[in-house]
Scaffold this motif. Structure first.
Motif, short mmCIF file in Angstrom:
data_model
loop_
_atom_site.label_atom_id
_atom_site.label_comp_id
_atom_site.label_asym_id
_atom_site.label_seq_id
_atom_site.Cartn_x
_atom_site.Cartn_y
_atom_site.Cartn_z
N ARG A 54 6.02 -5.99 23.62
CA ARG A 54 6.82 -7.16 23.20
C ARG A 54 5.93 -8.19 22.52
O ARG A 54 6.33 -8.82 21.55
N LEU A 55 4.74 -8.38 23.08
CA LEU A 55 3.80 -9.33 22.49
C LEU A 55 3.37 -8.88 21.10
O LEU A 55 3.33 -9.67 20.16
N SER A 108 6.86 -19.69 18.85
CA SER A 108 7.25 -20.03 20.23
C SER A 108 7.53 -18.78 21.04
O SER A 108 7.18 -18.70 22.22
N ARG A 109 8.14 -17.80 20.40
CA ARG A 109 8.42 -16.54 21.09
C ARG A 109 7.12 -15.84 21.49
O ARG A 109 6.99 -15.35 22.61
N VAL A 110 6.15 -15.82 20.60
CA VAL A 110 4.84 -15.24 20.92
C VAL A 110 4.22 -15.98 22.10
O VAL A 110 3.71 -15.36 23.04
N ALA A 111 4.27 -17.30 22.06
CA ALA A 111 3.69 -18.10 23.14
C ALA A 111 4.38 -17.83 24.47
O ALA A 111 3.72 -17.74 25.52
N ARG A 112 5.71 -17.67 24.45
CA ARG A 112 6.44 -17.38 25.69
C ARG A 112 6.05 -16.02 26.26
O ARG A 112 5.79 -15.89 27.46
N ARG A 114 3.30 -14.24 25.61
CA ARG A 114 1.90 -14.28 26.02
C ARG A 114 1.75 -15.05 27.34
O ARG A 114 1.01 -14.65 28.23
N GLY A 115 2.46 -16.15 27.45
CA GLY A 115 2.41 -16.93 28.69
C GLY A 115 2.94 -16.15 29.88
O GLY A 115 2.38 -16.21 30.98
N THR A 116 4.02 -15.42 29.66
CA THR A 116 4.58 -14.58 30.73
C THR A 116 3.59 -13.51 31.15
O THR A 116 3.33 -13.32 32.35
N LEU A 117 3.02 -12.82 30.17
CA LEU A 117 2.05 -11.76 30.47
C LEU A 117 0.84 -12.33 31.19
O LEU A 117 0.42 -11.80 32.22
N ASP A 118 0.28 -13.41 30.66
CA ASP A 118 -0.91 -14.00 31.29
C ASP A 118 -0.60 -14.53 32.69
O ASP A 118 -1.39 -14.35 33.62
N GLN A 167 -8.22 -16.49 31.46
CA GLN A 167 -7.71 -15.71 30.34
C GLN A 167 -6.34 -16.22 29.93
O GLN A 167 -5.89 -15.97 28.83
N SER A 168 -5.65 -16.92 30.82
CA SER A 168 -4.31 -17.40 30.51
C SER A 168 -4.33 -18.51 29.50
O SER A 168 -5.20 -19.26 29.37
#
Length: 168
Positions: A54-55, A108-112, A114-118, A167-168
């Protein structure tokens, strides 16, 4: 793109090396500590396997939209004399204004994602660290682990957790 790929591989290699080192050090202290830390690795792998595509897709969409916007602006800059002569500056600015939110929403979608994964990765490492501490304390109470070994295990999982959080 090359920087993102390189950073991704470097980050993955660092994470794998640190995790392996922590697991080996914990196994040297007590196999139960390494086993408790290793319990969370399948969850971490599953999270990465599910969210990383997804990322990548969101990052690709962001790059595509950014490229389209940059190409549009470049075309308009090269034709600026014609745009000014035909007094179309407001029209062209409106088009750029309509394209820009798409780029921002994809970012914003990428940030969401990535934030979820991290965040989930850091949580799984934190749970693993907590398990190690619980097992280490139980082993120390049972007399199978010295105070120094307990402190070493605590320091190892602290380093592991801190690295995951940074890493987050």
């Amino acid at each position: 793109v090359q920087r993102a790929v390189t950073e991704g591989f470097v980050r993955l290699a660092q994470d794998m090396l640190l995790t392996t080192a922590v697991l080996l050090a914990l196994a040297f202290i007590d196999w139960r500590l390494a086993a408790s830390a290793a319990l969370t690795l399948p969850a971490y792998g599953l999270l990465f396997w599910r969210l990383n595509p997804r990322l990548r897709e969101a990052s690709r969409a962001t790059r595509n939209r950014r490229t389209r916007l940059a190409a549009y602006i470049h075309e308009r800059i090269s034709g600026l004399v014609v745009i000014k002569a035909s007094t179309r500056q407001a029209t062209e600015a409106g088009r750029v204004d309509r394209l820009s939110p798409d780029v921002a929403s994809e970012g914003s979608r990428v940030a969401r994602v990535r934030g979820t994964l991290d965040g989930l990765a850091a949580t799984s490492v934190g749970i693993g660290a907590a398990l190690v501490v619980v097992v280490a304390v139980q082993e120390a109470w049972a007399g199978r682990l010295s105070g120094g070994d307990l402190a070493a295990a605590y320091a190892l999982v602290g380093t592991w957790s801190e690295a995951a959080a940074s890493q987050s």
